[in-house]
Design a protein around this motif. Structure first.
Motif, PDB file in Angstrom:
ATOM      1  N   GLY A 150       0.825  -1.209   0.000  1.00 58.62           N
ATOM      2  CA  GLY A 150       0.000   0.000   0.000  1.00 58.62           C
ATOM      3  C   GLY A 150       0.858   1.258   0.000  1.00 58.62           C
ATOM      4  N   LEU A 151       1.906   1.270   0.829  1.00 58.78           N
ATOM      5  CA  LEU A 151       2.792   2.440   0.909  1.00 58.78           C
ATOM      6  C   LEU A 151       3.516   2.680  -0.406  1.00 58.78           C
ATOM      7  CD1 LEU A 151       4.401   2.132   4.466  1.00 58.78           C
ATOM      8  CD2 LEU A 151       3.039   4.040   3.593  1.00 58.78           C
ATOM      9  N   LEU A 152       4.046   1.593  -0.996  1.00 62.87           N
ATOM     10  CA  LEU A 152       4.787   1.706  -2.258  1.00 62.87           C
ATOM     11  C   LEU A 152       3.891   2.248  -3.356  1.00 62.87           C
ATOM     12  CD1 LEU A 152       6.921  -1.577  -2.371  1.00 62.87           C
ATOM     13  CD2 LEU A 152       7.750   0.770  -2.146  1.00 62.87           C
ATOM     14  N   VAL A 153       2.702   1.677  -3.489  1.00 65.21           N
ATOM     15  CA  VAL A 153       1.810   2.077  -4.580  1.00 65.21           C
ATOM     16  C   VAL A 153       1.296   3.498  -4.363  1.00 65.21           C
ATOM     17  CG1 VAL A 153      -0.340   1.542  -5.777  1.00 65.21           C
ATOM     18  CG2 VAL A 153       1.178  -0.302  -5.094  1.00 65.21           C
ATOM     19  N   PHE A 154       0.987   3.837  -3.117  1.00 64.23           N
ATOM     20  CA  PHE A 154       0.521   5.193  -2.817  1.00 64.23           C
ATOM     21  C   PHE A 154       1.606   6.213  -3.200  1.00 64.23           C
ATOM     22  CE2 PHE A 154      -0.449   8.889  -0.217  1.00 64.23           C
ATOM     23  CZ  PHE A 154      -1.826   8.983  -0.361  1.00 64.23           C
ATOM     24  N   GLY A 155       2.843   5.937  -2.812  1.00 63.39           N
ATOM     25  CA  GLY A 155       3.959   6.824  -3.133  1.00 63.39           C
ATOM     26  C   GLY A 155       4.166   6.949  -4.637  1.00 63.39           C
ATOM     27  N   ALA A 156       4.040   5.823  -5.350  1.00 61.62           N
ATOM     28  CA  ALA A 156       4.219   5.841  -6.805  1.00 61.62           C
ATOM     29  C   ALA A 156       3.121   6.666  -7.468  1.00 61.62           C
ATOM     30  CB  ALA A 156       4.220   4.412  -7.350  1.00 61.62           C
ATOM     31  N   GLY A 157       1.875   6.510  -6.990  1.00 61.46           N
ATOM     32  CA  GLY A 157       0.756   7.287  -7.534  1.00 61.46           C
ATOM     33  C   GLY A 157       0.967   8.774  -7.316  1.00 61.46           C
ATOM     34  N   LEU A 158       1.473   9.112  -6.137  1.00 59.32           N
ATOM     35  CA  LEU A 158       1.741  10.524  -5.802  1.00 59.32           C
ATOM     36  C   LEU A 158       2.799  11.099  -6.751  1.00 59.32           C
ATOM     37  CD1 LEU A 158       1.034  12.719  -3.693  1.00 59.32           C
ATOM     38  CD2 LEU A 158       2.991  11.938  -2.368  1.00 59.32           C
ATOM     39  N   LEU A 159       3.849  10.314  -7.024  1.00 60.36           N
ATOM     40  CA  LEU A 159       4.902  10.756  -7.950  1.00 60.36           C
ATOM     41  C   LEU A 159       4.328  11.061  -9.330  1.00 60.36           C
ATOM     42  CD1 LEU A 159       8.077   8.538  -7.387  1.00 60.36           C
ATOM     43  CD2 LEU A 159       7.870  11.020  -7.220  1.00 60.36           C
ATOM     44  N   VAL A 160       3.429  10.185  -9.811  1.00 63.16           N
ATOM     45  CA  VAL A 160       2.823  10.388 -11.131  1.00 63.16           C
ATOM     46  C   VAL A 160       2.006  11.672 -11.147  1.00 63.16           C
ATOM     47  CG1 VAL A 160       1.125   9.476 -12.760  1.00 63.16           C
ATOM     48  CG2 VAL A 160       2.824   7.954 -11.766  1.00 63.16           C
ATOM     49  N   VAL A 161       1.251  11.925 -10.062  1.00 63.76           N
ATOM     50  CA  VAL A 161       0.439  13.145  -9.995  1.00 63.76           C
ATOM     51  C   VAL A 161       1.334  14.382  -9.998  1.00 63.76           C
ATOM     52  CG1 VAL A 161      -1.136  14.485  -8.545  1.00 63.76           C
ATOM     53  CG2 VAL A 161      -1.526  12.047  -8.847  1.00 63.76           C
ATOM     54  N   VAL A 162       2.386  14.363  -9.185  1.00 64.38           N
ATOM     55  CA  VAL A 162       3.295  15.512  -9.099  1.00 64.38           C
ATOM     56  C   VAL A 162       3.956  15.779 -10.456  1.00 64.38           C
ATOM     57  CG1 VAL A 162       5.479  16.314  -8.086  1.00 64.38           C
ATOM     58  CG2 VAL A 162       3.714  15.300  -6.618  1.00 64.38           C
ATOM     59  N   GLU A 163       4.424  14.683 -11.076  1.00 68.74           N
ATOM     60  CA  GLU A 163       5.063  14.821 -12.400  1.00 68.74           C
ATOM     61  C   GLU A 163       4.051  15.306 -13.432  1.00 68.74           C
ATOM     62  OE1 GLU A 163       8.181  14.528 -13.182  1.00 68.74           O
ATOM     63  OE2 GLU A 163       8.006  14.588 -15.368  1.00 68.74           O
ATOM     64  N   ALA A 200      -4.840   2.524  -3.417  1.00 65.86           N
ATOM     65  CA  ALA A 200      -3.805   2.210  -2.428  1.00 65.86           C
ATOM     66  C   ALA A 200      -4.236   2.674  -1.040  1.00 65.86           C
ATOM     67  CB  ALA A 200      -2.485   2.884  -2.812  1.00 65.86           C
ATOM     68  N   TRP A 201      -4.956   3.791  -0.979  1.00 63.42           N
ATOM     69  CA  TRP A 201      -5.408   4.322   0.298  1.00 63.42           C
ATOM     70  C   TRP A 201      -6.362   3.333   0.988  1.00 63.42           C
ATOM     71  CZ3 TRP A 201      -4.107   7.120   4.055  1.00 63.42           C
ATOM     72  CH2 TRP A 201      -5.050   7.596   4.973  1.00 63.42           C
ATOM     73  N   GLY A 202      -7.255   2.713   0.199  1.00 59.31           N
ATOM     74  CA  GLY A 202      -8.161   1.701   0.754  1.00 59.31           C
ATOM     75  C   GLY A 202      -7.381   0.555   1.385  1.00 59.31           C
ATOM     76  N   LEU A 203      -6.365   0.108   0.640  1.00 52.88           N
ATOM     77  CA  LEU A 203      -5.516  -0.999   1.106  1.00 52.88           C
ATOM     78  C   LEU A 203      -4.751  -0.595   2.372  1.00 52.88           C
ATOM     79  CD1 LEU A 203      -4.740  -3.779  -0.180  1.00 52.88           C
ATOM     80  CD2 LEU A 203      -2.687  -2.670  -1.021  1.00 52.88           C
ATOM     81  N   LEU A 204      -4.205   0.639   2.341  1.00 56.24           N
ATOM     82  CA  LEU A 204      -3.423   1.147   3.476  1.00 56.24           C
ATOM     83  C   LEU A 204      -4.265   1.246   4.737  1.00 56.24           C
ATOM     84  CD1 LEU A 204      -1.128   4.099   2.393  1.00 56.24           C
ATOM     85  CD2 LEU A 204      -0.507   1.995   3.589  1.00 56.24           C
TER      86      LEU A 204
END
Ligand SMILES: [Zn+2]
Length: 299
Positions: free
Chosen positions: A89-102, A194-198
């Motif tokens: 959950g943490l890994l996927v959430f962080g990856a999703g955040l990176l895509v949004v920022v980029e 990912a948030w649901g999973l987290l």
């Protein structure tokens, strides 16, 4: 894929194919996404990568949790499934955040995009996910987990379809910013799932009562045991792999009370019926609480 003469064998086969297909898809999408400038495709790939890692972690944790309790690990290794879910959950959430920022960055600084290969890779995403639906959904009786898995695969196919449509629109209009917009939407969707999973994994780490159990119902059931007057210090938590533990203090009638062993057997049978096999119950007489009970009582 032949006859379904062995359910478990077939399930393991579907699992293995799903991992292999999704891993291949992830590699192709990452390469084309980075190589031809589509952040939306990279976002889709990151989601698929999260799925692959999640499947592998769940598989490893399931194997680990099957090991018996030993030495200092008196609870066994069941909670490794929770750790796996938390990590994923943490890994996927962080990856999703990176895509949004980029994606937000590319809104201001659009980059050139070659739509053809991106469209092909997105189409591959649709094909792989629909193929996986066939692998998982080939049975007439879908249990709840499998139905969730099929729904997930269908939503993954929808994400790939969005990337495909976006690539085609870019090809026709030349409006490359659309790729960044699609990437942001995909990134938000990835973060959301990912948030649901987290949330689930964090609740389990905090020893929350597992969602499928109702605290009030269990406490009510214990109060139904003849001779029990109050219930306190009730704790219910998951041990992983669907196993659940419970501890409680049962405060009993002093006069007309039952023999304690029959009362305990009664209470344990009721809890067992509710699906709680691992119980530790302590009996106390009403009006005569134990010292630690007086200190630890919460109300
Ligand atoms: Zn997915």
């Amino acid at each position: 894929m032949g006859h379904n003469h062995n359910h478990n064998h077939n399930h393991a086969g579907a699992f293995r194919w799903s991992v292999v297909l999704n891993a291949l898809l992830t590699g192709v999408q990452l390469a084309i996404g980075f190589g031809f400038g589509s952040l939306a495709l990279v976002g889709d790939a990151i989601h698929n990568l999260g799925d692959v890692v999640g499947l592998l972690l769940a598989w490893g944790a399931e194997r680990l949790s099957a090991r018996p309790a030993q030495g200092r690990f008196t609870y066994g290794f069941g909670r490794s499934t929770q750790l796996a879910a938390l990590t994923n959950g943490l890994l996927v959430f962080g990856a999703g955040l990176l895509v949004v920022v980029e994606g937000l960055d590319r809104l201001q600084h659009p980059e050139p995009l070659v739509a053809g290969p991106v469209a092909v890779a997105a189409a591959a995403g649709i094909v792989v996910n629909l193929l996986s639906v066939r692998l998982f959904g080939g049975h007439q009786h879908l249990d709840l987990n499998r139905r969730a898995a099929v729904l997930h695969l269908l939503s993954d196919a929808a994400v790939s379809a969005a990337v495909l449509i976006s690539a085609l629109l870019v090809a026709f209009s030349g409006w490359v910013v659309l790729d960044a917009i699609t990437a942001i939407a995909v990134g938000v969707a990835v973060m959301f799932s990912a948030w649901g999973l987290l949330k689930q994994a964090l609740a389990a780490s905090l020893d929350a009562v597992p969602e499928e159990f109702d605290l009030g119902q269990i406490s009510g059931e214990l109060l139904q045991v003849p001779g029990v007057r109050e219930v306190s210090q009730l704790h219910i938590w998951g041990l992983g792999g669907g196993r659940v533990a419970l501890t409680a203090h049962l405060i009993c009638e002093v006069n007309g009370g039952r023999p304690s062993d029959s009362l305990l057997r009664d209470a344990e049978a009721r809890l067992h019926h509710l699906g709680i096999a691992k119980t530790t119950l302590q009996l106390e007489q009403f009006g005569n609480p134990l010292p630690e009970h007086a200190i630890g009582h919460s109300d």
